[in-house]
Design a protein around this motif. Structure first.
Motif, mmCIF file in Angstrom:
data_model
loop_
_atom_site.group_PDB
_atom_site.id
_atom_site.type_symbol
_atom_site.label_atom_id
_atom_site.label_comp_id
_atom_site.label_asym_id
_atom_site.label_seq_id
_atom_site.Cartn_x
_atom_site.Cartn_y
_atom_site.Cartn_z
ATOM 1 N N ALA A 63 0.817 -1.212 0.000
ATOM 2 C CA ALA A 63 0.000 0.000 0.000
ATOM 3 C C ALA A 63 0.849 1.259 0.000
ATOM 4 C CB ALA A 63 -0.922 0.006 1.217
ATOM 5 N N GLN A 64 2.154 1.100 0.147
ATOM 6 C CA GLN A 64 3.069 2.243 0.222
ATOM 7 C C GLN A 64 4.426 1.832 -0.324
ATOM 8 O OE1 GLN A 64 3.135 2.535 4.445
ATOM 9 N NE2 GLN A 64 1.246 3.711 4.622
ATOM 10 N N HIS A 65 5.220 2.799 -0.679
ATOM 11 C CA HIS A 65 6.624 2.558 -0.980
ATOM 12 C C HIS A 65 7.430 3.655 -0.301
ATOM 13 C CE1 HIS A 65 10.161 1.065 -2.942
ATOM 14 N NE2 HIS A 65 10.433 2.257 -3.444
ATOM 15 N N ASP A 66 8.378 3.238 0.512
ATOM 16 C CA ASP A 66 9.165 4.185 1.302
ATOM 17 C C ASP A 66 8.256 5.028 2.200
ATOM 18 O OD1 ASP A 66 11.571 5.233 2.166
ATOM 19 O OD2 ASP A 66 11.633 6.799 0.635
ATOM 20 N N GLY A 67 7.180 4.387 2.695
ATOM 21 C CA GLY A 67 6.300 5.033 3.652
ATOM 22 C C GLY A 67 5.229 5.921 3.076
ATOM 23 N N ARG A 68 5.151 6.045 1.746
ATOM 24 C CA ARG A 68 4.168 6.936 1.125
ATOM 25 C C ARG A 68 3.472 6.234 -0.028
ATOM 26 N NH1 ARG A 68 6.461 10.907 -1.495
ATOM 27 N NH2 ARG A 68 4.722 12.353 -1.278
ATOM 28 N N SER A 69 2.251 6.665 -0.331
ATOM 29 C CA SER A 69 1.479 6.054 -1.410
ATOM 30 C C SER A 69 1.780 6.675 -2.772
ATOM 31 C CB SER A 69 -0.023 6.180 -1.111
ATOM 32 O OG SER A 69 -0.400 7.541 -0.985
ATOM 33 N N GLN A 70 2.310 7.897 -2.802
ATOM 34 C CA GLN A 70 2.508 8.599 -4.064
ATOM 35 C C GLN A 70 3.375 7.827 -5.072
ATOM 36 O OE1 GLN A 70 5.460 10.215 -5.290
ATOM 37 N NE2 GLN A 70 4.364 10.916 -7.136
ATOM 38 N N PRO A 71 4.468 7.151 -4.651
ATOM 39 C CA PRO A 71 5.309 6.466 -5.638
ATOM 40 C C PRO A 71 4.615 5.346 -6.403
ATOM 41 C CG PRO A 71 6.516 6.815 -3.593
ATOM 42 C CD PRO A 71 5.082 7.138 -3.317
ATOM 43 N N ILE A 72 3.511 4.812 -5.894
ATOM 44 C CA ILE A 72 2.826 3.719 -6.593
ATOM 45 C C ILE A 72 1.534 4.211 -7.251
ATOM 46 C CG2 ILE A 72 3.827 1.968 -5.086
ATOM 47 C CD1 ILE A 72 1.143 1.811 -3.617
ATOM 48 N N SER A 73 1.341 5.516 -7.286
ATOM 49 C CA SER A 73 0.142 6.115 -7.867
ATOM 50 C C SER A 73 0.430 6.551 -9.304
ATOM 51 C CB SER A 73 -0.305 7.298 -7.002
ATOM 52 O OG SER A 73 -1.487 7.880 -7.505
ATOM 53 N N CYS A 221 -12.861 1.681 -3.073
ATOM 54 C CA CYS A 221 -12.329 2.080 -4.369
ATOM 55 C C CYS A 221 -10.837 1.787 -4.323
ATOM 56 C CB CYS A 221 -12.588 3.566 -4.636
ATOM 57 S SG CYS A 221 -14.344 3.977 -4.753
ATOM 58 N N LEU A 222 -10.429 0.740 -5.031
ATOM 59 C CA LEU A 222 -9.049 0.268 -4.962
ATOM 60 C C LEU A 222 -8.375 0.413 -6.319
ATOM 61 C CD1 LEU A 222 -6.719 -1.181 -3.484
ATOM 62 C CD2 LEU A 222 -7.731 -3.350 -4.259
ATOM 63 N N THR A 223 -7.294 1.172 -6.346
ATOM 64 C CA THR A 223 -6.454 1.259 -7.530
ATOM 65 C C THR A 223 -5.390 0.165 -7.452
ATOM 66 O OG1 THR A 223 -6.769 3.634 -7.798
ATOM 67 C CG2 THR A 223 -4.810 2.673 -8.815
ATOM 68 N N VAL A 224 -5.355 -0.693 -8.458
ATOM 69 C CA VAL A 224 -4.330 -1.727 -8.540
ATOM 70 C C VAL A 224 -3.222 -1.200 -9.444
ATOM 71 C CG1 VAL A 224 -3.797 -4.109 -9.138
ATOM 72 C CG2 VAL A 224 -6.057 -3.536 -8.224
ATOM 73 N N SER A 225 -2.085 -0.928 -8.847
ATOM 74 C CA SER A 225 -0.952 -0.345 -9.545
ATOM 75 C C SER A 225 -0.112 -1.446 -10.198
ATOM 76 C CB SER A 225 -0.097 0.451 -8.553
ATOM 77 O OG SER A 225 1.102 0.884 -9.133
ATOM 78 N N GLU A 256 -6.419 2.251 -17.303
ATOM 79 C CA GLU A 256 -5.593 3.156 -18.094
ATOM 80 C C GLU A 256 -4.128 2.866 -17.797
ATOM 81 O OE1 GLU A 256 -6.632 7.337 -19.140
ATOM 82 O OE2 GLU A 256 -4.918 7.801 -17.854
ATOM 83 N N ASP A 257 -3.355 2.681 -18.844
ATOM 84 C CA ASP A 257 -1.907 2.453 -18.728
ATOM 85 C C ASP A 257 -1.563 1.319 -17.772
ATOM 86 O OD1 ASP A 257 -1.386 4.481 -20.537
ATOM 87 O OD2 ASP A 257 -1.197 6.008 -18.965
ATOM 88 N N GLY A 258 -2.415 0.304 -17.744
ATOM 89 C CA GLY A 258 -2.144 -0.841 -16.890
ATOM 90 C C GLY A 258 -2.648 -0.702 -15.469
ATOM 91 N N PHE A 259 -3.057 0.495 -15.054
ATOM 92 C CA PHE A 259 -3.671 0.697 -13.741
ATOM 93 C C PHE A 259 -5.139 0.274 -13.807
ATOM 94 C CE2 PHE A 259 0.013 3.350 -13.292
ATOM 95 C CZ PHE A 259 0.267 3.445 -11.932
ATOM 96 N N LEU A 260 -5.590 -0.466 -12.830
ATOM 97 C CA LEU A 260 -6.999 -0.844 -12.725
ATOM 98 C C LEU A 260 -7.637 -0.028 -11.604
ATOM 99 C CD1 LEU A 260 -6.800 -4.740 -13.018
ATOM 100 C CD2 LEU A 260 -7.317 -3.083 -14.824
ATOM 101 N N PHE A 261 -8.744 0.622 -11.929
ATOM 102 C CA PHE A 261 -9.459 1.447 -10.955
ATOM 103 C C PHE A 261 -10.764 0.730 -10.630
ATOM 104 C CE2 PHE A 261 -6.878 4.084 -13.748
ATOM 105 C CZ PHE A 261 -6.008 4.659 -12.830
ATOM 106 N N THR A 262 -10.745 -0.015 -9.528
ATOM 107 C CA THR A 262 -11.872 -0.873 -9.186
ATOM 108 C C THR A 262 -12.739 -0.238 -8.112
ATOM 109 O OG1 THR A 262 -10.736 -2.089 -7.419
ATOM 110 C CG2 THR A 262 -10.421 -2.869 -9.679
#
Length: 271
Positions: A63-73, A221-225, A256-262
């Motif tokens: 759910a995070q990378h290096d403590g934050r969610s932004q890098p996997i968004s 609402c789960l984004t699969v990165s 979009e671009d391989g991201f799934l927005f479920t």
């Protein structure tokens, strides 16, 4: 972006530019995203609280990378993030996430101003911080200069001096538990009593885990990165396991671009 589910005649039809599926090959407007993520209409008895969570996870469950969610968004994930906020009355977030993610007040967005006014909402959603200790920096803009006063959800046994500090900073303290901590079910009811029925939580994982365990989550609402991180990052929900897994059903899926927005809604018969 394209819609993968629910499947309709439009979903399978060829789209301009060689793509396939509804909306493929173009960026969806904010109005289209708002329609795709609209909250349920109130029933005959009037509006009742509906708790939605918005989270992102990598393919291997981080759910995070290096403590934050932004890098996997992604940019589209952030557009949906903003849309979900624009639809909500209040954003519920854990104190640890406030500290780690550097939370700021929600802002009014011109694109959604007319929609929010028509729905009887304030110009921007309130932020509600769930905290037992009130160990927060109340000098931050989240508390001192929000467009809508920030709420602090805590227990009845919270330290009086910390409550006084929060209120002095401009926050509204709401009791949502008999002890030190917050009872998720009571928090949902308390927010509903304040007129906040369109609820959105952005975590973190510990808070979402508590909401899952309490059975108060209506929608995820789960984004699969499309990323792999390995490591020991948290899952989207943490804490003790539930006795019986809670069943959710797929409501919609965009890509979009391989991201799934479920988007998943709970199957109430399973509770």
């Amino acid at each position: 972006m394209r819609r993968l589910f629910p499947v309709t005649d439009e979903t399978a039809a060829p789209a301009p530019g060689g793509g396939s599926g509804e909306g493929a090959g173009r960026e969806w407007s904010l109005a289209e995203l708002a329609a795709a993520y609209a909250y349920p209409e109130p029933g005959p008895g009037g509006p009742v609280p509906w708790l939605r969570a918005n989270m992102v996870s990598t393919l291997d469950g981080a759910a995070q990378h290096d403590g934050r969610s932004q890098p996997i968004s992604s940019a589209t994930d952030m557009r949906i993030f903003g849309t979900l906020r624009a639809l909500a009355d209040v954003v519920v977030v854990g104190a640890e996430t406030v500290r780690k993610e550097g939370y700021r007040p929600a802002r009014a967005r011109e694109d959604f101003a007319a929609m929010r006014q028509a729905a009887g909402q304030q110009p921007a959603p309130a932020i509600a911080v769930v905290t037992a200790s009130l160990d927060l920096d109340f000098s931050l803009p989240l508390f001192t200069s929000p467009l809508v006063p920030t709420l602090v959800l805590t227990g009845a046994a919270a330290a009086p001096d910390r409550i006084a500090t929060a209120e002095k900073a401009g926050a509204r303290v709401v009791t949502a538990g008999d002890g030190i901590g917050v009872d998720p079910a009571r928090a949902v009811r308390a927010l509903g009593d304040l007129g906040h029925t369109r609820l959105l939580t952005e975590g973190g994982p510990r808070l979402l885990g508590q909401m899952v365990a309490a059975g108060v989550l209506d929608e995820l609402c789960l984004t699969v990165s499309p990323m792999l991180t390995a490591g020991e990052a948290q899952r989207i929900a943490g804490g003790p396991a539930v006795t019986v897994p809670h069943r959710f059903g797929l409501v919609s899926m965009l890509e979009e671009d391989g991201f799934l927005f479920t988007r998943y809604g709970r199957v109430r018969e399973a509770y």
